[in-house]
Design an enzyme around this catalytic site. Sequence first.
Site, mmCIF file in Angstrom:
data_model
loop_
_atom_site.group_PDB
_atom_site.id
_atom_site.type_symbol
_atom_site.label_atom_id
_atom_site.label_comp_id
_atom_site.label_asym_id
_atom_site.label_seq_id
_atom_site.Cartn_x
_atom_site.Cartn_y
_atom_site.Cartn_z
ATOM 1 C CD GLU A 1 -67.719 9.346 -20.371
ATOM 2 O OE1 GLU A 1 -66.682 10.014 -20.216
ATOM 3 O OE2 GLU A 1 -67.756 8.284 -21.022
ATOM 4 C CB CYS B 1 -64.236 11.371 -18.762
ATOM 5 S SG CYS B 1 -63.748 9.857 -19.625
#
Length: 526
Positions: A267, A304
Amino acid sequence: MKSQLSGTSVIGYARGAGETPAGQAVHAASGAKLEPVYTAATPEETNLAVELAEAAFPIYSALSGRERGAFLRAIAAEIEGVADDLAERGVLETGLPDGRLRGETARTTGQLRLFAALIEEGSWVDARIERAQPDRAPLPKPDIRSMLRPLGPVAVFCASNFPLAFSVAGGDTAAALAAGCPVVVIAHHAHPGTAEIVGQAVLRAALATGMPEGVFSLLYGGGRSVGVPVVQHPAIQAVSFTGSRAGGTALMEVAANRPQPIPVYAEMSSVNPVVLLPGALDRGEAALAEAFFNSLTLGVGQFCTNPGLVFLPEGKGLVFLDRLKQLVGTSMPGTMLTEGIGKTYVESVEAFAGTAGVETLSRCAAPEVGKGPGAPAVFTVSVRRFLEEDLLQGEMFGPAALIVQGSLAEIEATIPELEGQLTATIHGTDEELGHHAPLVAALARKAGRVIFNGFPTGVEVCHSMVHGGPFPSTSDGRSTSVGSMSIQRFVRAVAYQAFPQAALAPELQDENPLGIWRMVNGERVR
């Protein structure tokens, strides 16, 4: 603090004895060094950790779901027992507030119990049975049965921005352990003490539940000196990473260049676009601006999923912009996780501010470069200029956003030009949603989670959550790093043809002793 920190790696059931310094934690607010000094795992210790994981794999993977579930539940209980220690050390190392650390502790233990329940029930293995038809013409049909099986030892890299939920015993580790894969964790330099407290908790749980040595190890020393050798080791069968695009792509290259390439679930970056339709503005622009600002600045913009890109119809949203300008202008800088993250944030904000065609809507007092505090900032730009400048699609990892203005037709035409994202959000009315189906479809092609009339911060840990997306948000948009579906990253399907009943796993036996859901001759049955 009750937990005693040794500053050494966890190598199976032993502690590391290396002497090369791997650094110290830094007080996020003051910059003062925190004891102890951490020592890097030696090459021999790094190799031993992986070898122990490989030796543990056939034993651990053969355990029942109930046995592995008991291990995960024991980890959760051990972590809850040191929640005060984690809050105390975590606040010092990260600058995150006490409430955030305690909330993240609860999320971490909740993830572990979610996976425990999943594997205790057992249907997740997707057992499929096609019974033999020996009299079928022109060719007989053999008996074929398949199920998901664990890959092998897994390397997990801790995240800087989630010292618990995406680190030592976070979602990646929980999913891999649930699947039956031993885990070798590489600690993050930003919060080594927090990592050690959790590592000790996992170690105690492993011993208490009789897990084989090597089911878990925790290594200090950084990605280059320790992480890369772990990924290169032939026993490692998958890698999980949360961090920068540069770090994720570097690991992807290392894994791809092995004699046996392996998957990397990284990620990496996402600006999480938000599209504001006129109906949403008509409902209340000031309230919408306040909700957006809260999502943008949550965690000093270091989630995020903080929304860093907004599409606003031209000629609309004057109240929205004015209220957002007020909120940003009167805000206070927040302490960022590390000096390096703070420096990179300031540099990226300055790069946006200095780009031709970009106008500054509002900024709070700019921090001194390199000191770490994150000062909110919002910029505006036209759709045309946005499409001309690649920099403007980039991530300002912190509490900053870019507002792109253009016609609805221009906005809709721009969505396909975006990079892959973890999330995409659309605000409007139910009627508008129906009228803009192509826009919704375009957002769904670019993101793993599409949100209506909400904001992307706050990722629910549940069975249906997708926290992933097309590159570069993740390295593999077919997977998720949050929720029970993430277990699928650490397994592969294996078919058994013409095996006798006694040689089959319980999940594939005719009697179905575990009572799980299975597909038998094309029909889902229990």
